[in-house]
Design an enzyme around this catalytic site. Structure first.
Site, mmCIF file in Angstrom:
data_model
loop_
_atom_site.group_PDB
_atom_site.id
_atom_site.type_symbol
_atom_site.label_atom_id
_atom_site.label_comp_id
_atom_site.label_asym_id
_atom_site.label_seq_id
_atom_site.Cartn_x
_atom_site.Cartn_y
_atom_site.Cartn_z
ATOM 1 N N ARG A 137 12.398 7.709 3.759
ATOM 2 C CA ARG A 137 13.164 8.928 3.976
ATOM 3 C C ARG A 137 13.666 9.092 5.414
ATOM 4 O O ARG A 137 14.305 10.096 5.730
ATOM 5 C CB ARG A 137 12.318 10.151 3.597
ATOM 6 C CG ARG A 137 12.304 10.419 2.116
ATOM 7 C CD ARG A 137 13.715 10.743 1.642
ATOM 8 N NE ARG A 137 13.805 10.896 0.219
ATOM 9 C CZ ARG A 137 13.756 12.073 -0.410
ATOM 10 N NH1 ARG A 137 13.579 13.182 0.250
ATOM 11 N NH2 ARG A 137 13.867 12.110 -1.716
ATOM 12 N N HIS A 149 -0.301 -4.065 9.058
ATOM 13 C CA HIS A 149 0.258 -5.419 9.023
ATOM 14 C C HIS A 149 1.754 -5.321 9.353
ATOM 15 O O HIS A 149 2.587 -5.254 8.456
ATOM 16 C CB HIS A 149 0.050 -5.999 7.617
ATOM 17 C CG HIS A 149 0.376 -7.447 7.487
ATOM 18 N ND1 HIS A 149 -0.316 -8.288 6.650
ATOM 19 C CD2 HIS A 149 1.327 -8.222 8.074
ATOM 20 C CE1 HIS A 149 0.193 -9.505 6.731
ATOM 21 N NE2 HIS A 149 1.199 -9.484 7.582
ATOM 22 N N GLU A 187 -3.039 -7.116 11.412
ATOM 23 C CA GLU A 187 -2.846 -8.415 10.770
ATOM 24 C C GLU A 187 -1.416 -8.881 11.008
ATOM 25 O O GLU A 187 -0.513 -8.052 11.115
ATOM 26 C CB GLU A 187 -2.962 -8.310 9.250
ATOM 27 C CG GLU A 187 -4.168 -7.667 8.701
ATOM 28 C CD GLU A 187 -3.982 -7.370 7.210
ATOM 29 O OE1 GLU A 187 -5.001 -7.095 6.576
ATOM 30 O OE2 GLU A 187 -2.837 -7.403 6.698
ATOM 31 N N HIS A 231 -7.440 -8.460 -0.216
ATOM 32 C CA HIS A 231 -6.277 -8.680 -1.077
ATOM 33 C C HIS A 231 -6.623 -8.430 -2.534
ATOM 34 O O HIS A 231 -7.463 -9.105 -3.106
ATOM 35 C CB HIS A 231 -5.648 -10.077 -0.943
ATOM 36 C CG HIS A 231 -4.148 -9.969 -0.951
ATOM 37 N ND1 HIS A 231 -3.434 -9.784 -2.099
ATOM 38 C CD2 HIS A 231 -3.252 -9.917 0.063
ATOM 39 C CE1 HIS A 231 -2.153 -9.661 -1.788
ATOM 40 N NE2 HIS A 231 -2.007 -9.727 -0.486
#
Ligand code: PXP
Length: 241
Positions: free
Chosen positions: A18, A43, A70, A190
């Site tokens: 937005r 990340h 990361e 993950h």
């Protein structure tokens, strides 16, 4: 105790859609911590499609818990880490336009390359972690590189678990025990979620940290952030008051 680091890339993605500062990423991070998260992960990718460089600076300023950043170790990324000095930097071998991380490092092939980077980050006072598959050769080479920790890439465990085969966790348990014997800390992440985390945590020891984003933020849409963090911490054997 396994720490829960909440990955906020999906919150940044929502904000960016937005063009305004809503939701406010920093406030969201502070709320996660207030509700029991042990750390925050971001990340940043070169196109800043979710996390922005400025987010990393602001989070470091605002947080009282560990910030884990990361990313692929491009020169730009390494300079960011040296400047911000997060508690931990996790090196991931993903291409700039990759949808999400989908494999660990080949730590044998990239030994020399990673060794220089790890030395550089450690000289900046940043704890290092290398994203790897649960492969003992890769973990042995990670130790030779001198990293402080590894992060086990858990996608194969998560997908097998979803297919009704929880036993792949044994491969991860062996990998974690081997890494520990070599003196490495062990993180994992993950596709961990409320279905598969309890089993993973009960079998994989030691496990210093899990970083979880996609499922946790999705669960928060259904359950609310407070209940979601309470349940994830419950899977890690912790109660949040
Ligand atoms: N660890 C690493 C290295 C990642 O790249 C990601 C995704 O950004 C995660 C953990 C978190 O994965 P998920 O969003 O599936 O929880």
């Amino acid at each position: 105790m396994t720490k829960l680091s909440v990955n906020l890339n999906k919150v940044a993605l929502l904000r960016n859609s937005r063009g305004r500062n809503y939701p406010d990423l920093i406030q969201f991070a502070l709320d996660c911590v207030k509700l029991g998260a042990d750390g925050i992960t971001m990340h940043p990718r070169p196109d800043e499609r979710h996390a922005r460089k400025s987010d990393i600076f602001e989070l470091k300023e605002a947080l009282t818990v560990e910030l884990n950043v990361e990313g692929y170790p491009s020169e730009d990324f390494l300079r960011l880490i040296e400047e911000v000095k997060p508690a931990q930097c996790t090196l991931v071998p993903d291409a700039p336009d990759q949808l999400t991380s989908d494999h660990g490092w080949d730590t044998n092939k990239f030994k020399g390359y990673l060794l220089d980077i790890i030395l550089r980050l450690q000289a900046a006072g940043v704890r290092t972690s290398i994203f790897v598959d649960p492969d003992l050769d890769m973990i042995e080479a990670a130790r030779e590189i001198g990293t402080d920790r590894i992060e086990l890439y858990t996608e194969t465990y998560a997908s097998q678990y979803a297919f009704g085969n929880p036993n792949l966790v044994e491969e991860f348990a062996r990998a974690a025990a081997f890494a520990h014997e070599l003196g490495l800390g062990v993180n994992a992440g993950h596709d961990l979620n409320l279905d598969n985390l309890l089993h993973f945590h009960s079998m994989v020891t030691p496990l210093h940290e899990v970083s979880i984003g996609h499922a946790l933020i999705t669960d928060a849409l259904y359950l609310g952030l407070e209940e979601t963090i309470r349940r994830y911490q419950g899977c890690l054997g912790k109660s949040v008051s």
